[in-house]
Design a protein around this motif. Structure first.
Motif, mmCIF file in Angstrom:
data_model
loop_
_atom_site.group_PDB
_atom_site.id
_atom_site.type_symbol
_atom_site.label_atom_id
_atom_site.label_comp_id
_atom_site.label_asym_id
_atom_site.label_seq_id
_atom_site.Cartn_x
_atom_site.Cartn_y
_atom_site.Cartn_z
ATOM 1 N N LEU A 1 0.803 -1.218 0.000
ATOM 2 C CA LEU A 1 0.000 0.000 0.000
ATOM 3 C C LEU A 1 0.840 1.275 0.000
ATOM 4 O O LEU A 1 0.508 2.232 -0.704
ATOM 5 N N ALA A 2 1.900 1.317 0.794
ATOM 6 C CA ALA A 2 2.652 2.567 0.942
ATOM 7 C C ALA A 2 3.990 2.318 1.613
ATOM 8 O O ALA A 2 4.227 1.248 2.200
ATOM 9 N N GLY A 3 4.861 3.327 1.527
ATOM 10 C CA GLY A 3 6.066 3.404 2.335
ATOM 11 C C GLY A 3 5.890 4.521 3.340
ATOM 12 O O GLY A 3 5.075 5.430 3.136
ATOM 13 N N ASN A 4 6.645 4.492 4.415
ATOM 14 C CA ASN A 4 6.442 5.510 5.451
ATOM 15 C C ASN A 4 7.080 6.844 5.109
ATOM 16 O O ASN A 4 6.792 7.856 5.738
ATOM 17 N N LYS A 5 7.957 6.872 4.085
ATOM 18 C CA LYS A 5 8.558 8.130 3.627
ATOM 19 C C LYS A 5 9.228 7.859 2.293
ATOM 20 O O LYS A 5 9.182 6.736 1.772
ATOM 21 N N THR B 1 12.318 7.586 1.331
ATOM 22 C CA THR B 1 13.264 6.475 1.458
ATOM 23 C C THR B 1 12.780 5.653 2.646
ATOM 24 O O THR B 1 13.164 5.903 3.792
ATOM 25 N N PRO B 2 11.913 4.678 2.404
ATOM 26 C CA PRO B 2 11.189 4.055 3.516
ATOM 27 C C PRO B 2 12.052 3.138 4.370
ATOM 28 O O PRO B 2 12.997 2.512 3.897
ATOM 29 N N THR B 3 11.683 3.098 5.628
ATOM 30 C CA THR B 3 12.209 2.087 6.543
ATOM 31 C C THR B 3 11.162 1.001 6.786
ATOM 32 O O THR B 3 11.495 -0.095 7.223
ATOM 33 N N HIS B 4 9.890 1.325 6.470
ATOM 34 C CA HIS B 4 8.771 0.406 6.669
ATOM 35 C C HIS B 4 7.804 0.497 5.483
ATOM 36 O O HIS B 4 7.669 1.565 4.869
ATOM 37 N N TYR B 5 7.145 -0.631 5.201
ATOM 38 C CA TYR B 5 6.079 -0.666 4.207
ATOM 39 C C TYR B 5 4.749 -0.916 4.896
ATOM 40 O O TYR B 5 4.674 -1.681 5.872
ATOM 41 N N MET B 6 3.710 -0.292 4.361
ATOM 42 C CA MET B 6 2.361 -0.631 4.796
ATOM 43 C C MET B 6 1.810 -1.699 3.853
ATOM 44 O O MET B 6 1.827 -1.537 2.635
ATOM 45 N N ILE B 7 1.351 -2.801 4.441
ATOM 46 C CA ILE B 7 0.781 -3.898 3.657
ATOM 47 C C ILE B 7 -0.619 -4.202 4.173
ATOM 48 O O ILE B 7 -1.000 -3.768 5.254
ATOM 49 N N ARG B 8 -1.366 -4.938 3.394
ATOM 50 C CA ARG B 8 -2.681 -5.399 3.826
ATOM 51 C C ARG B 8 -2.585 -6.873 4.220
ATOM 52 O O ARG B 8 -2.155 -7.708 3.418
ATOM 53 N N VAL B 9 -2.974 -7.179 5.444
ATOM 54 C CA VAL B 9 -2.963 -8.559 5.936
ATOM 55 C C VAL B 9 -4.422 -9.003 6.071
ATOM 56 O O VAL B 9 -5.108 -8.621 7.025
ATOM 57 N N PRO B 10 -4.929 -9.774 5.110
ATOM 58 C CA PRO B 10 -6.354 -10.134 5.128
ATOM 59 C C PRO B 10 -6.740 -10.911 6.382
ATOM 60 O O PRO B 10 -5.979 -11.734 6.895
ATOM 61 N N GLY B 11 -7.924 -10.599 6.897
ATOM 62 C CA GLY B 11 -8.485 -11.379 7.991
ATOM 63 C C GLY B 11 -8.070 -10.958 9.376
ATOM 64 O O GLY B 11 -8.475 -11.590 10.358
ATOM 65 N N VAL B 12 -7.229 -9.911 9.482
ATOM 66 C CA VAL B 12 -6.851 -9.422 10.810
ATOM 67 C C VAL B 12 -7.454 -8.036 11.014
ATOM 68 O O VAL B 12 -7.919 -7.398 10.068
ATOM 69 N N ASP B 13 -7.451 -7.542 12.247
ATOM 70 C CA ASP B 13 -8.045 -6.249 12.562
ATOM 71 C C ASP B 13 -7.049 -5.410 13.360
ATOM 72 O O ASP B 13 -6.666 -5.806 14.471
ATOM 73 N N PRO B 14 -6.587 -4.279 12.792
ATOM 74 C CA PRO B 14 -6.878 -3.789 11.448
ATOM 75 C C PRO B 14 -6.033 -4.507 10.394
ATOM 76 O O PRO B 14 -4.986 -5.078 10.712
ATOM 77 N N GLU B 15 -6.490 -4.470 9.139
ATOM 78 C CA GLU B 15 -5.783 -5.170 8.064
ATOM 79 C C GLU B 15 -4.505 -4.454 7.644
ATOM 80 O O GLU B 15 -3.550 -5.099 7.199
ATOM 81 N N ARG B 16 -4.485 -3.130 7.761
ATOM 82 C CA ARG B 16 -3.310 -2.364 7.331
ATOM 83 C C ARG B 16 -2.234 -2.429 8.401
ATOM 84 O O ARG B 16 -2.443 -1.995 9.533
ATOM 85 N N ARG B 17 -1.081 -2.946 8.021
ATOM 86 C CA ARG B 17 0.004 -3.174 8.977
ATOM 87 C C ARG B 17 1.337 -2.678 8.399
ATOM 88 O O ARG B 17 1.538 -2.657 7.184
ATOM 89 N N TRP B 18 2.255 -2.331 9.312
ATOM 90 C CA TRP B 18 3.599 -1.901 8.933
ATOM 91 C C TRP B 18 4.603 -3.031 9.147
ATOM 92 O O TRP B 18 4.560 -3.719 10.165
ATOM 93 N N VAL B 19 5.495 -3.208 8.181
ATOM 94 C CA VAL B 19 6.602 -4.166 8.313
ATOM 95 C C VAL B 19 7.893 -3.473 7.901
ATOM 96 O O VAL B 19 7.890 -2.551 7.080
ATOM 97 N N LYS B 20 9.001 -3.907 8.471
ATOM 98 C CA LYS B 20 10.295 -3.344 8.103
ATOM 99 C C LYS B 20 10.659 -3.765 6.682
ATOM 100 O O LYS B 20 10.359 -4.878 6.256
ATOM 101 N N VAL B 21 11.344 -2.863 5.952
ATOM 102 C CA VAL B 21 11.671 -3.149 4.553
ATOM 103 C C VAL B 21 12.563 -4.383 4.415
ATOM 104 O O VAL B 21 12.495 -5.112 3.430
#
Length: 339
Positions: free
Chosen positions: A62-66, A68-88
């Motif tokens: 979905l997105a990077g946090n800036k 030059t990202p250090t984290h990505y926003m991804i969608r994790v289906p079936g969890v609440d909330p689905e939008r989650r951050w992970v390290k690059v």
């Protein structure tokens, strides 16, 4: 060598606490190379449900946090909330305009990437398994046209041939063409000029030409290849012929509808192209959200050395630096047609 990603439009989002934060919208998929925390917030590490990524699993990017990202926003289906951050460093980006190499920051505009450590030209050859790609992109022109008798039902198709290292893209490309390098505007990029024979073969081996994928691949990667459009795509097609004439293709066609492991795939490369060739191969999987199946979507091959009409894929593979990361540990070989 195995790095690359694409940035999109900067946007501003508002967190639940009301604080504005800059994000960079991205497209494609994030493929986890390990099990990593998938958090609701970057700074606090808040993680409702204690959610982690699954190694080899593909997630919507979905997105990077800036910029030059250090984290990505991804969608994790079936969890609440689905939008989650992970390290690059947890995985790599794939699909859309993104490469399938492990994610790392792109150098700032105007910065020159470091030369390959080997002193020889280095590349990544990205091979797609088109039926799996089309499960996630059914609206694409090339996916609507798929048939059981088509080339892409039983052969690997060409995603791209990418000069390395990371950041080695858009060489002497006009700003207007960079701005149009998104799937919605690929038709606005300059046409790729090829002789009739090469054009015919490319249209077969790269079904994405129906969506002007070749224009994107040339603008982003081919302009840094150091050769003409004709030579760039001819060289890529030479490598594709070698893969599709090998037991690698047989392994996939004989196991259509069944799971294959990365060990099986890498072992087949060893048998076909010499001991150790498989250590230069990484497997990426896609998640078919409609069925929950994990599908093998792409293979990326590390290559080192000059590429030409008479190049040996075996020599190019074995000259490359091996990777300990095989990527997706297991996935299904998807049959043609929407399942």
């Amino acid at each position: 060598m195995w790095t690359g990603l694409v940035f999109g439009l900067a946007v501003v989002a508002v967190s639940p606490a009301g604080a504005a934060r800059a994000e960079v919208r991205m497209s494609g998929s994030f493929v986890a190379d390990a099990s990593c925390p998938a958090t609701q917030a970057i700074k606090s590490g808040r993680n409702p449900g204690n959610i982690s990524t699954d190694a080899g699993q593909s997630y919507e990017l979905l997105a990077g946090n800036k910029d030059t990202p250090t984290h990505y926003m991804i969608r994790v289906p079936g969890v609440d909330p689905e939008r989650r951050w992970v390290k690059v460093g947890c995985g790599h980006v794939s699909g859309g305009g993104a490469s399938t190499m492990p994610a790392a920051p792109v150098p700032a505009e105007g910065d020159k990437p470091a030369a390959p450590a080997s002193g020889k030209p280095e590349y990544v050859l990205a091979l797609s398994w088109q039926p799996a790609f089309c499960e996630t992109k059914p609206g694409k022109t090339e996916c609507k046209a798929q048939t059981a008798a088509g080339f892409d039902a039983t052969h690997f198709t060409l995603h791209g041939l990418w000069p390395q290292p990371n950041g080695h893209f858009y060489c002497q490309v006009a700003a207007a063409d960079k701005a149009n390098d998104s799937p919605a505007h690929w038709q606005d990029l300059p046409a790729v000029e090829l002789d009739p024979k090469t054009r015919s073969e490319l249209d077969q081996v790269m079904p994405g030409t129906a969506s002007d994928l070749e224009r994107h691949e040339w603008i982003k990667h081919g302009t840094c290849y150091g050769k003409s459009q004709q030579e760039y795509f001819s060289d890529a097609l030479t490598l594709m012929r070698a893969v599709n004439a090998s037991p690698i293709r047989d392994l996939f066609t004989q196991n259509t509808g069944q799971d294959l492991t990365s060990d099986q795939i890498r072992g087949a490369f060893d048998s076909a192209f010499g001991a150790g060739a498989g250590e230069r191969v990484r497997v990426s999987c896609l998640n078919d959200r409609s069925s929950g199946r994990r599908l093998i979507g792409e293979l990326t091959l590390g290559l080192t050395g000059p590429i030409g009409p008479n190049s040996s894929l075996s020599e190019l593979l074995l000259a490359s630096v091996p990777t300990n990361n095989a990527g997706c540990p297991k996935g299904l070989v998807d049959p043609v047609g929407f399942q």
